[in-house]
Scaffold this active site. Structure first.
Site, PDB file in Angstrom:
ATOM      1  N   TYR A   1     -48.335 -39.763  13.632  1.00 11.61           N
ATOM      2  CA  TYR A   1     -49.451 -40.403  12.931  1.00 11.61           C
ATOM      3  C   TYR A   1     -49.810 -41.679  13.662  1.00 11.61           C
ATOM      4  CZ  TYR A   1     -51.961 -42.725   9.056  1.00 11.61           C
ATOM      5  OH  TYR A   1     -52.883 -43.365   8.266  1.00 11.61           O
TER       6      TYR A   1
ATOM      7  N   ASP B   1     -46.914 -45.869  20.306  1.00  7.42           N
ATOM      8  CA  ASP B   1     -47.262 -46.354  18.982  1.00  7.42           C
ATOM      9  C   ASP B   1     -45.960 -46.734  18.288  1.00  7.42           C
ATOM     10  OD1 ASP B   1     -47.906 -46.863  16.386  1.00  7.42           O
ATOM     11  OD2 ASP B   1     -49.232 -45.132  16.138  1.00  7.42           O
TER      12      ASP B   1
ATOM     13  N   LYS C   1     -46.155 -53.117  10.778  1.00  9.73           N
ATOM     14  CA  LYS C   1     -45.065 -53.088   9.817  1.00  9.73           C
ATOM     15  C   LYS C   1     -44.105 -54.286   9.954  1.00  9.73           C
ATOM     16  CE  LYS C   1     -45.941 -48.383   8.570  1.00  9.73           C
ATOM     17  NZ  LYS C   1     -46.469 -47.315   9.384  1.00  9.73           N
TER      18      LYS C   1
HETATM   19  C1  LIG Z   1     -47.954 -46.854   9.586  1.00  8.71           C
HETATM   20  C2  LIG Z   1     -48.347 -46.361  10.926  1.00  8.71           C
HETATM   21  C3  LIG Z   1     -49.649 -46.515  11.431  1.00  8.71           C
HETATM   22  C4  LIG Z   1     -50.781 -47.058  10.610  1.00  8.71           C
HETATM   23  O1  LIG Z   1     -50.579 -48.366  10.236  1.00  8.71           O
HETATM   24  P1  LIG Z   1     -51.409 -48.951   8.962  1.00  8.71           P
HETATM   25  O2  LIG Z   1     -51.052 -50.386   8.944  1.00  8.71           O
HETATM   26  O3  LIG Z   1     -50.928 -48.162   7.786  1.00  8.71           O
HETATM   27  O4  LIG Z   1     -52.846 -48.694   9.240  1.00  8.71           O
HETATM   28  C5  LIG Z   1     -49.908 -46.118  12.733  1.00  8.71           C
HETATM   29  N1  LIG Z   1     -48.936 -45.592  13.496  1.00  8.71           N
HETATM   30  C6  LIG Z   1     -47.689 -45.403  13.052  1.00  8.71           C
HETATM   31  C7  LIG Z   1     -46.654 -44.835  13.953  1.00  8.71           C
HETATM   32  C8  LIG Z   1     -47.352 -45.766  11.741  1.00  8.71           C
HETATM   33  O5  LIG Z   1     -46.113 -45.549  11.290  1.00  8.71           O
END
Ligand SMILES: *Cc1c(COP(=O)(O)O)cnc(C)c1O
Length: 456
Positions: A171, A264, A292
């Site tokens: 994601y 990512d 995060k």
């Molecule tokens: C949570 C997440 C996102 C998106 O981040 P948001 O702050 O929720 O938009 C993108 N990439 C990864 C790997 C994630 O875990």
């Protein structure tokens, strides 16, 4: 006390349990939660402001949070849980850590937003580069979605190419181009995963199975790729680790074919190793997204990497990206306090607790004789009800999800908050001590017994 109480729920601790059986901790009543959710459903689609919170994957009344402290959260009905969701990753120090609360309340006395540069932004950036030297320059955003979306734009601008390669089960936020279904087979020319995503855009996102280097090599030679983008450890398809040759192989393929390699690390950053994926896998990406943990529970994400690439971002360059609240001082203060507290020693300590929990879960599953696999990287962990570790999303989907649902509810009733989906990673915080781990294992042991007996 913490100022985090939001619902007027009783936070003075649980009344003696009135539950039906002695081994169940939570009350069977979800009155306050249910009342809040009933109102929420008239205001928010599904009653929530992010879909997974609605418990669609497991059913039942969603968890309505009232308060958190350390390793624990309390719901609006006064039930206490040892928490492994941890806001989906950010709360690496636990809930309401004093150092973060103090930093935010100090900074906020001077104002909450200026729309001007502040010294705090530079402080947080320096801390990120100190741990991740390949993030030479960066730009703060308010969400991981924005960070990943802008990386795609930058990669396209820098390479003059349009296609991005991602992996099934990874994601990268909800920007149009990333909402692409992962198909079976080697690779799928993207179909939109959501109505509203134009086919023309979805077709620019190609998808491979995680850990399938041959498929990547084939695609990268046939189609000029702007970027190969991955979660260096998958957390959004369940916890899935790369095989030893995968990430070095991606670096090699990217170099041979002129694609950029993008990590990512919105979830893995400052969790899978003190310095993130580069430190763990000894591979340097061109661009990195973080989020995060770096916001310590406030909305912060960042994208960055090679200075020559980042200089293309406006106003140094012509690739446009902006944000009214980007680099918000409260969020910067929370991030600085979090990273300062998350020393290498603290990271090692959280990692050791994670290892203990994961081993304990393997042991209890073995005692119950159930197919089970669990693993961790630093303070990020996960498990599947299947015999072999999953190396891609197809494997993950072949786990026993019916058992997972019963186990999830049984764990919740015994005071353990797990992610409400078999396809989400779990986390550990510095506030999870031996006592919390022992209590968790005891509760999960009983929860698994109940789940296997068909109860919750
Ligand atoms: C949570 C997440 C996102 C998106 O981040 P948001 O702050 O929720 O938009 C993108 N990439 C990864 C790997 C994630 O875990």
């Amino acid at each position: 006390m913490t100022g985090f109480s939001t619902t007027g729920a009783d936070t003075t601790g649980a009344e003696p349990t009135t539950a039906a059986t002695a081994d169940v901790l939570t009350t069977t009543s979800t009155e306050r939660s249910a009342a809040i959710m009933a109102r929420a459903r008239t205001r928010f689609p599904g009653g929530v402001n992010s879909p997974v919170r609605a418990f669609g994957g497991v059913g039942g009344e969603p968890f309505v949070a009232a308060r958190g402290e350390g390793a624990r959260v309390w719901d609006a009905d006064g039930n206490e849980y040892i928490d492994y969701i941890l806001s989906w990753g950010p709360m690496v120090l636990g809930h309401a850590p004093r150092v973060v609360l103090d930093a935010v309340s100090t900074v906020m006395q001077n104002g909450t937003s200026f729309g001007m540069p502040t010294g705090l932004e530079v402080e947080l950036a320096d801390r990120i580069t100190a741990r991740m030297p390949h993030v030479e320059m960066m730009r703060f955003t308010s969400s991981g979605t924005e960070a990943a979306m802008t990386i795609a734009r930058l990669a396209r601008a820098a390479t003059g190419r349009e296609h991005i390669l991602k992996f099934e089960g990874c994601y990268h936020g909800h920007a149009d181009g990333f909402l692409v279904r992962a198909g079976s087979g080697v690779a799928t020319l993207g179909l939109p995963d959501s109505p509203g995503v134009p086919d023309a855009l979805a077709k620019l996102t190609l998808t491979c199975r995680y850990n399938d280097l041959d498929a990547v090599a084939k695609i990268a030679r046939e189609i000029p790729l702007a970027a190969i983008m991955l979660e260096p450890i998958v957390g959004n398809g369940g916890f899935i680790e790369p095989t030893a040759d995968f990430i070095p192989g991606l670096r090699r393929i990217a170099d041979e074919t002129g694609a950029l390699l993008v990590f990512d690390e919105v979830m893995t950053g400052f969790r899978i190793a003190f310095g993130g994926a580069r430190e763990r896998f000894d591979v340097v990406p061109d661009l990195t997204a973080l989020g995060k943990v770096i916001g310590g529970g406030l909305p912060v994400a960042v994208y960055g990497g090679r200075a020559d690439l980042m200089q293309r971002i406006a106003p140094s360059g012509s690739v446009y990206q902006a944000g009214t609240l980007s680099g918000n001082p409260l969020a910067m203060a929370a991030g600085i306090a979090t990273l300062d507290a998350l020393t290498r020693d603290v990271h090692e300590a959280i990692t050791a607790q994670t290892a203990r929990l994961v081993q304990g879960m393997r042991d209890l599953a073995a005692r119950h004789g159930v197919p089970f696999t669990a693993s961790h990287a630093g303070s990020m962990w996960g498990f599947f009800f299947r015999a072999e570790p999953a190396i891609n999303f197809d494997d993950a989907k072949q786990s026993d999800t019916a058992l997972f649902k019963r186990f999830f509810h049984a764990a919740r009733r015994r005071g353990v908050s797990l992610a409400p989906s078999p396809y989400e990673a779990a986390f550990m915080s510095a506030a999870h001590g031996d006592r919390e781990i022992d209590e968790t294992l005891d509760r999960l042991d009983r929860a698994l017994g109940a789940a296997l007996a068909g109860r919750d």
